[in-house]
Write an enzyme that holds these catalytic residues in place. Sequence first.
Site, short mmCIF file in Angstrom:
data_model
loop_
_atom_site.label_atom_id
_atom_site.label_comp_id
_atom_site.label_asym_id
_atom_site.label_seq_id
_atom_site.Cartn_x
_atom_site.Cartn_y
_atom_site.Cartn_z
CG ASP A 257 -2.00 1.02 1.19
OD1 ASP A 257 -1.78 2.09 0.59
OD2 ASP A 257 -3.07 0.78 1.76
CG ASP B 96 0.86 -0.20 -8.84
OD1 ASP B 96 1.17 -0.58 -7.69
OD2 ASP B 96 -0.21 0.37 -9.09
#
Length: 211
Positions: free
Chosen positions: A118, A154
């Site tokens: 996260d 990402d």
Amino acid sequence: MRLRNKPWAPKLIEDNPQIIVPNPKERKGKWSELFENDNPLHVEVGTGKGRFVTKMAASYPDRNVIGVEKYDSVIVTGVERLLENPLDNIRLLKADVTNITEIFDSGEVDRFYINFTDPWPKNRHEKRRLTHKSFLKKYSEILKDTGEIHLKTDNQGLFEYSIESLSQFGFKLKQVTFNLHESNMEDNIMTEYEERFVEKGIRIYRLEAYK
């Protein structure tokens, strides 16, 4: 991320101590005894459903692999994977990475993997990022002198933050790429998230850091 409730997960975890190690803090400094060898110890923090660590263990039988994940409903998928295809060189831990120094001893770990964690993009959540200096201090304490941290994400913001955070903490960087799947890297083991991102054409960022 919304977690799907799996009320049967705790029982499956409890019934398979050969996969999910009960009371992992009691193993601190003794993981080589559990694996019955002195092979390098590689640990993924936030291992999710366990695809990466199970593929890693299958691909590299000369490594001892541990996946750390705090949610029952997530890590239970890793248990199911290993019930279907058992491997001797892997264990899963239901634990919070904030307690990592209570589980592994000084110099016990050869490599940490941080995959698609996260990003916690808001400034007020910076301390939750797994490459924040408070976490780097913990990793550094239990890494060997030759130990490494491998990061894939990402999220460009998290990647750039991690480069700065690792560098400021004293780690050296290598194999830094801003587009992994257009690089020449071989033997890349993809996570579930990574496979989805690649199919959508989303860029993957990767680095290796060493002490």
